[in-house]
Design an enzyme around this catalytic site. Structure first.
Site, PDB file in Angstrom:
ATOM      1  N   TRP A   9       3.659 -20.951  -0.565  1.00 35.97           N
ATOM      2  CA  TRP A   9       3.041 -20.873  -1.764  1.00 35.97           C
ATOM      3  C   TRP A   9       4.249 -20.494  -2.688  1.00 35.97           C
ATOM      4  O   TRP A   9       4.833 -19.471  -2.519  1.00 35.97           O
ATOM      5  CB  TRP A   9       2.273 -19.526  -1.604  1.00 35.97           C
TER       6      TRP A   9
ATOM      7  N   HIS B  68       6.761 -13.056   1.004  1.00 33.20           N
ATOM      8  CA  HIS B  68       5.477 -13.710   1.543  1.00 33.20           C
ATOM      9  C   HIS B  68       5.670 -15.079   2.188  1.00 33.20           C
ATOM     10  O   HIS B  68       4.859 -15.817   2.376  1.00 33.20           O
ATOM     11  CB  HIS B  68       4.605 -13.610   0.322  1.00 33.20           C
TER      12      HIS B  68
ATOM     13  N   HIS C  61       3.181 -13.230   7.224  1.00 35.30           N
ATOM     14  CA  HIS C  61       3.771 -12.108   6.584  1.00 35.30           C
ATOM     15  C   HIS C  61       2.469 -10.835   6.297  1.00 35.30           C
ATOM     16  O   HIS C  61       1.306 -11.456   6.680  1.00 35.30           O
ATOM     17  CB  HIS C  61       4.201 -12.511   5.013  1.00 35.30           C
TER      18      HIS C  61
ATOM     19  N   ASP D 292       0.732  -8.346   3.598  1.00 33.16           N
ATOM     20  CA  ASP D 292       0.680  -7.844   2.098  1.00 33.16           C
ATOM     21  C   ASP D 292       0.489  -6.188   2.263  1.00 33.16           C
ATOM     22  O   ASP D 292      -0.215  -5.871   3.158  1.00 33.16           O
ATOM     23  CB  ASP D 292      -0.374  -8.268   1.759  1.00 33.16           C
TER      24      ASP D 292
ATOM     25  N   HIS E  78       1.327  -4.739  -3.209  1.00 40.20           N
ATOM     26  CA  HIS E  78       1.155  -6.135  -3.550  1.00 40.20           C
ATOM     27  C   HIS E  78       0.481  -6.243  -4.928  1.00 40.20           C
ATOM     28  O   HIS E  78       0.811  -7.039  -5.698  1.00 40.20           O
ATOM     29  CB  HIS E  78       0.928  -7.061  -2.420  1.00 40.20           C
TER      30      HIS E  78
ATOM     31  N   HIS F 124      -8.193  -9.384  -2.340  1.00 39.77           N
ATOM     32  CA  HIS F 124      -6.943  -8.787  -2.239  1.00 39.77           C
ATOM     33  C   HIS F 124      -7.144  -7.260  -2.872  1.00 39.77           C
ATOM     34  O   HIS F 124      -6.594  -6.243  -2.435  1.00 39.77           O
ATOM     35  CB  HIS F 124      -5.933  -9.362  -2.884  1.00 39.77           C
TER      36      HIS F 124
ATOM     37  N   GLU G  71      -1.379 -12.653   6.836  1.00 39.53           N
ATOM     38  CA  GLU G  71      -1.591 -14.011   6.438  1.00 39.53           C
ATOM     39  C   GLU G  71      -0.391 -14.835   7.113  1.00 39.53           C
ATOM     40  O   GLU G  71       0.387 -14.587   7.634  1.00 39.53           O
ATOM     41  CB  GLU G  71      -1.277 -13.949   5.109  1.00 39.53           C
TER      42      GLU G  71
END
Length: 212
Positions: A17, A45, A49, A51, A55, A162, A174
């Site tokens: 991403w 990330h 990873h 979060d 974040h 999130h 994730e």
């Protein structure tokens, strides 16, 4: 004992991403140096990873200060491979979730599909904000999914799940590769790099199935 490595390999051509990882050869035995040394440029990330609350929430807990008790311990892999679109509260409950689990990994059709590609898919299975609220209410400490983001592909402008999860202190794992992992009970060991004051970190994550 059986160990499942649910970590994606990190390399310059991987699913990403934003910016892909870059590798620079700093020293090389083939070039006459004493050793092989590389320098990697990658985001926090990248790949599999975690979060941290920081974040999405200014002033919240960064990755180096999250509780290891949330990252290590009993976990369940739930089979939601039949789900299309966003995971709803009813679908979680049909899978027996959240129950008393503090660590939940959602195995979806992402593992065998979009997660295997090298470019971001136009759509994927994510967690609806309503399902996130159910997990928060139940006291879940870590929720994982098998794609770049747990967010619905329709909500990457508002990031509702999130905001809800991280705002409540729930850690998000994730890009967990669950394709070869049968649904069931495991011990999760997930140790993100200790990046000081960072919003998240790449991690090595494994699931352990103990002998009966």
């Amino acid at each position: 004992m059986e160990i499942f490595d649910i970590t994606l390999p990190i390399h310059p051509r991987m699913l990403h991403w934003g910016r892909k990882p870059e590798v620079e050869i700093v020293e090389s035995v083939d070039n006459g140096d004493a050793s092989n040394v590389t320098r990697w440029r990658l985001g926090a990330h990248t790949g599999t990873h975690v979060d941290a609350p920081a974040h999405f929430v200014n002033g919240a807990t960064p990755i180096d200060k999250v509780s290891l008790h949330s990252l290590v311990g009993p976990a369940v892999v739930a089979d939601l491979t039949h789900v299309t679109g966003d995971i709803t509260p009813a679908q979680l409950e049909a899978a027996g979730l959240p129950g008393t689990w503090k660590r939940i990994l959602l195995k979806t059709s992402n593992s065998a599909g979009p997660l295997k590609e090298t470019e971001r898919a136009p759509s994927w299975v994510g967690l609806s904000p309503e399902a996130a609220a159910l997990l928060i209410e139940a006291g879940v400490e870590l929720i994982g999914i098998d794609y770049l983001t747990i967010e619905s592909h329709t909500l990457t402008d508002t990031w509702d799940a999130h905001h809800a999860l991280l705002g409540a202190g729930v850690l998000i794992l994730e890009n967990a590769d669950l394709d070869a992992v049968p649904a069931g009970d495991y011990e999760l060991v997930c140790l993100p790099a200790k990046l000081v004051d960072a919003d998240g970190s790449f991690t090595r994550a494994i699931l352990i199935k103990r002998d009966a």
